[in-house]
Enzyme design. Structure first.
Site, PDB file in Angstrom:
ATOM      1  N   GLU A  43      36.987  36.723  38.832  1.00 23.71           N
ATOM      2  CA  GLU A  43      37.516  37.995  38.329  1.00 23.71           C
ATOM      3  C   GLU A  43      38.379  37.728  37.098  1.00 23.71           C
ATOM      4  O   GLU A  43      38.409  36.629  36.569  1.00 23.71           O
ATOM      5  CB  GLU A  43      38.342  38.682  39.431  1.00 23.71           C
ATOM      6  CG  GLU A  43      39.468  37.840  39.972  1.00 23.71           C
ATOM      7  CD  GLU A  43      40.160  38.441  41.177  1.00 23.71           C
ATOM      8  OE1 GLU A  43      39.999  39.629  41.447  1.00 23.71           O
ATOM      9  OE2 GLU A  43      40.894  37.687  41.862  1.00 23.71           O
ATOM     10  N   ASP A  88      49.270  40.246  37.195  1.00 22.14           N
ATOM     11  CA  ASP A  88      48.115  40.385  36.302  1.00 22.14           C
ATOM     12  C   ASP A  88      48.522  40.507  34.833  1.00 22.14           C
ATOM     13  O   ASP A  88      48.088  41.414  34.126  1.00 22.14           O
ATOM     14  CB  ASP A  88      47.269  41.610  36.696  1.00 22.14           C
ATOM     15  CG  ASP A  88      46.957  41.673  38.172  1.00 22.14           C
ATOM     16  OD1 ASP A  88      46.751  40.607  38.774  1.00 22.14           O
ATOM     17  OD2 ASP A  88      46.935  42.784  38.731  1.00 22.14           O
TER      18      ASP A  88
END
Length: 536
Positions: A187, A15
């Site tokens: 997302e 991420d």
């Protein structure tokens, strides 16, 4: 021109959120239940990276006691504006089943090394929050919204709300600005402004092998957003031949020379197994803007590239990390982590015995509360780790040793313990999906040993433990074990015929002590070695 070799951040570093401040580049990555929270790496050339800090370094920043496996810090977003670093993160308390308890916070600092402010609570509506600094000085938070209702899309879209710096809170209306594309599982939103457009970058397809980066744009920050007609702009989906799988979750940065690069998440599965014991890693791609204003991979197509052209600056290398830690410093090596709570003198000390790390036994590997485990990431498919322990257990409930750990339900553990017949002894405990075999091949008596040397070698999918009385003559203990036990995919849960992604971290190697009797028996570790071999 120099070449970047992907992944740039090997091992569990998912991420990524990248920024540039003058000539310095910083990438923040998720740490989940591992403490301290958020890893920040630094680079000047996009080739060489160095771990420099963990912003969430105290209980006031992050209290994860009791957090579930792969809960904790999800998808930090690092940004910089007007001399201040902003770090947004989610503390996930629960992510099993229909509900997700996701609390979003902001910390700030004037220096990347800190000190970082106490957290400002933002919201709990979903995860992957990101802060956008608009040209007019206003600041906007975006995050995905989680919808727990049946017969609804649980990834319910991207929410937008303004953040007020003076009031230190979110203000004004909340608007759902993007419901995603047919890829689904929308997302990881990040907003950017270029020319007359606001660009919304998201991750879709889920964070496994269907992962992707998608783009949309609008002339107003709250939409409506039009989708890139060539979406996804990056993906490994259906391309099993690629070295870099799971490509998605992107973050953009503009260089000093006006070039564009995107960091993103990848995974490198074990050969022929499609299980990632290194976890999800960070890669980078050079990008460019098309004539019609869409972001494209410079190499063409949407495949993640292993080799990427770097920026035109001199190479900047960092001093290599030392492979052996003799525990002579006042603090632990920056690469060491604990689970859910900070390392304190109460359970781990570098002071009580000079040149040793003393660890007091607490709860079992299955605990979400007080484990006595200090470990570091596995960052290569071929590694060796070694330590030596002095430990005098008096009951089978006391254990200390060398662990290859994924989470509370998946690990391999070479440990010293006590048996009523053998006295002090050594053996292996292995756990897969919460079911454990112990002892594998029985326990071996080491009754007269003051210290026991422990070693593990990992060669891709093969794990072998060793033990020694003198650190020179090594004996194998147990059979060759399966490294894929310690992988994202092995940690996933199958329920009602569906595979639920629940493993988001990666393999760790370290030292652990348990005392299930409550006596807090300690073990002394004299050193820890972590070495990587060249990939074959």
């Amino acid at each position: 021109m120099n070449t970047i070799k992907n992944p740039i951040l090997k091992g569990f570093n998912p991420d990524p959120s990248i920024i540039r401040v003058e000539d310095d580049y910083y990438v923040a990555t998720s740490t989940f239940e591992w403490f301290p929270g958020v890893q920040i790496h630094h680079s000047k050339d996009l080739i060489h990276w160095n771990l420099i800090t963990h912003p969430l370094s105290s209980i006031k920043h992050l209290n994860m006691l009791g957090n579930v496996d792969s809960g904790g810090v999800w998808a930090p977003c690092l940004s910089y504006s007007d001399g201040t670093f902003y770090l947004i993160f989610t503390d996930v308390k629960n992510h099993y089943g229909a509900f997700k308890d996701t609390h979003n916070y902001l910390v700030t600092a004037s220096d990347i090394q800190g000190p970082w402010s106490e957290p400002i609570y933002l919201n709990s509506s979903g995860f992957d929050p990101s802060l956008f600094h608009d040209e007019d000085g206003r600041k906007w938070l975006v995050n995905m919204v989680w919808d727990h209702r049946k017969n609804k899309n649980s990834f319910g879209g991207i929410l937008l709300q303004e953040y007020d710096v003076q009031k230190q809170k979110l203000v004004g209306p909340i608007k759902n600005i993007f419901k995603g594309t047919e890829l689904g599982l929308t997302e990881a939103p990040h907003l950017y402004k270029k020319g007359s457009y606001y660009y919304l970058m998201t991750a879709e397809g889920g964070t496994r092998y269907d992962h992707a980066v998608t783009m949309a744009r609008a002339t107003s920050i709250d939409g409506p957003y039009e989708v890139d007609p060539q979406n996804p702009m990056l993906t490994s989906k259906g391309k099993d031949h690629l070295t870099l799988q799971k490509a998605g979750h992107g973050s953009l940065v503009e260089t000093q020379g006006g070039e564009w690069y995107m960091t993103h998440l990848v995974g490198r599965p074990l050969p022929n197994i499609k299980k990632c014991n290194l976890g999800r890693e960070t890669a980078i791609q050079k990008c460019e803007w098309s004539e019609d204003g869409w972001l494209r991979i410079s190499a063409g197509g949407n495949d993640p590239q292993v080799e990427v052209e770097s920026i035109d600056v001199p190479e900047f290398q960092f001093e290599p990390a030392k492979t052996k830690d003799d525990f002579t410093d006042e603090t632990l090596n920056i690469h060491f982590n604990s689970l859910r709570t900070p390392v304190t003198e109460e359970w781990a000390s570098l002071k009580e015995r000079e040149g040793f790390l003393r660890i007091y036994g607490r709860e079992s590997f299955h605990s979400n509360f007080q484990q006595s485990l200090i470990a570091r990431r596995q960052q290569s498919f071929q590694v060796m780790a070694e330590t030596v322990v002095e430990f005098e257990p008096t009951t089978f409930q006391q254990m200390a040793g060398l662990v290859y750990y994924y989470n509370t339900k998946n690990y391999h553990y070479l440990h010293v313990s006590h048996d009523e017949d053998l006295g002090k002894c050594i053996g292996i405990m292995s756990n897969s999906k919460g079911y454990y075999d112990e002892p594998i091949d029985g326990m071996i008596s080491i009754e007269d040993w003051q210290r026991c040397y422990l070693k593990i070698t990992i060669q891709y999918e093969e794990v072998q433990f060793y033990y020694s009385k003198d650190g020179e003559h090594w004996l194998k203990v147990g059979p060759t074990l399966d490294a894929s036990y310690v992988s994202d995919e092995n940690a996933d849960i199958v329920a009602d015929g569906a595979n639920l992604d629940q493993g988001f971290t990666g393999g760790f190697l370290g030292m652990a002590v348990q005392d299930l009797s409550g006596q807090k028996r300690y073990a002394d570790f004299d050193y820890f070695i972590y070495e990587e071999e060249e990939s074959r």
